[in-house]
Design an enzyme around this catalytic site. Structure first.
Site, PDB file in Angstrom:
ATOM      1  N   TYR A  52      35.665  40.746  45.393  1.00  0.00           N
ATOM      2  CA  TYR A  52      34.932  39.856  44.784  1.00  0.00           C
ATOM      3  C   TYR A  52      35.231  38.551  45.505  1.00  0.00           C
ATOM      4  CZ  TYR A  52      33.877  43.432  40.921  1.00  0.00           C
ATOM      5  OH  TYR A  52      33.545  44.455  40.104  1.00  0.00           O
ATOM      6  N   SER A  53      34.619  37.576  44.985  1.00  0.00           N
ATOM      7  CA  SER A  53      34.986  36.286  45.588  1.00  0.00           C
ATOM      8  C   SER A  53      36.105  35.663  45.031  1.00  0.00           C
ATOM      9  CB  SER A  53      33.762  35.209  45.535  1.00  0.00           C
ATOM     10  OG  SER A  53      33.636  35.047  44.017  1.00  0.00           O
ATOM     11  N   GLU A  54      36.612  36.132  44.072  1.00  0.00           N
ATOM     12  CA  GLU A  54      38.061  35.766  43.417  1.00  0.00           C
ATOM     13  C   GLU A  54      38.518  36.857  42.333  1.00  0.00           C
ATOM     14  OE1 GLU A  54      39.517  32.816  44.453  1.00  0.00           O
ATOM     15  OE2 GLU A  54      37.704  31.553  44.924  1.00  0.00           O
ATOM     16  N   THR A  55      39.897  36.979  42.417  1.00  0.00           N
ATOM     17  CA  THR A  55      40.557  37.702  41.794  1.00  0.00           C
ATOM     18  C   THR A  55      41.701  36.753  40.818  1.00  0.00           C
ATOM     19  OG1 THR A  55      40.039  39.815  42.499  1.00  0.00           O
ATOM     20  CG2 THR A  55      42.222  39.736  40.987  1.00  0.00           C
TER      21      THR A  55
END
Length: 287
Positions: free
Chosen positions: A46-49
């Site tokens: 994902y774009s961020e974790t």
């Protein structure tokens, strides 16, 4: 990396798991080092974790870090909302405090109405005009836009509410919808100036605080973000600081529509406070 590390998956700024912006959430990351968190974020994809690396359960205060598939990011709004909702579902709604690399971020969570929501309060926002030669011109070239594609009512700025974002307003919805940029050129420019995303917006009605938005995120290894809470906060601060908002107001941002993941971000701004509040729902993504 601990193979037993549990990664929760939530989609933020939506009530539908197929919409919004997905985020990984690790509620117990105290044993993970930087390399492990980067590797896990890359594996999640994902774009961020978001990673909670320290806990004070009594005070509901947490140390939080954010990683894209490539690198650490100082602040991420959609992963903050996702993590806050995950904690609300586990521990009950209420107030939370996250200590991030950008500063203290307070969040209020609610489960009223069925689908949990969270409202984050940003660090103090600020904004400045984008430099025409070193910032604006190369950004337009990388986007394959011309100066005539811009809305003169919303001048280009670099806005901050935890991260720097270049804010560009498209004159038409069609211009915003046609996003075919030079990934490598924009990534290099963003790295040079320290921008987390380029926040592209369009205002269909000049009399309403409703916007469409798109956020290229090549520095994170992602073509586009489906919902960007940090950029929404910075944009709210931009509207306040440039005099576009002169009374307590709520801004509605629709993002992700052009990539098939519709998202809604609600941004609250008051004239006497440089901090900005961003509200959104989040839902668990089924395994």
């Amino acid at each position: 990396m601990d193979a037993m590390t549990e990664v929760l998956r939530y989609s933020a700024f939506t009530t539908d798991p197929s919409g919004g912006n997905p985020a990984g959430v690790v509620l117990d990351a105290g044993t993970l080092d930087d390399a492990a968190m980067t590797a896990l974020a890359a594996r999640v994809g994902y774009s961020e974790t978001a990673f909670l690396t320290a806990h004070d359960e009594t005070r509901r205060r947490y140390r939080m870090r954010f990683f894209s598939p490539r690198a650490e990011v100082a602040f991420c709004g959609h992963a903050t909302v996702a993590t806050a909702v995950a904690l609300a579902e586990r521990d009950g709604p209420g107030e939370l405090v996250f200590d991030t690399a950008a500063g203290e971020v307070r969040v209020t969570t609610s489960t009223d109405g069925g689908v949990p929501s969270a409202t984050l309060t940003s660090v103090p926002s600020r904004t400045r005009p984008a430099d025409e030669d070193t910032e604006l011109a190369p950004a337009l070239a990388a986007l394959r836009w011309s100066p005539d594609d811009l809305d003169p009512a919303l001048p280009p700025h670099v806005a901050f509410a935890g991260n720097d974002h270049l804010v560009l307003a498209a004159a038409t919805r069609a211009r915003l919808a046609d996003l075919a940029y030079d990934f490598d050129a924009l990534e290099e420019l963003m790295r040079r100036h320290g921008w987390t995303t380029v926040h592209l917006v369009h205002r269909p009605d000049p009399d309403r605080l409703d916007f469409h938005a798109r956020d290229p995120f090549p520095v994170g290894g992602v073509v586009e973000d489906a919902a960007t809470g940090a950029a929404a906060a910075a944009f709210g601060g931009y509207l306040r600081a440039t005099g576009r908002i002169t009374e307590a107001s709520r801004i509605r941002i629709r993002q992700g529509e052009d990539m098939g993941r519709p998202s809604e971000l609600l941004v609250d701004v008051t004239p006497d406070d440089t901090r900005v509040r961003v509200t959104g729902h989040a839902v668990r993504i089924p395994a």
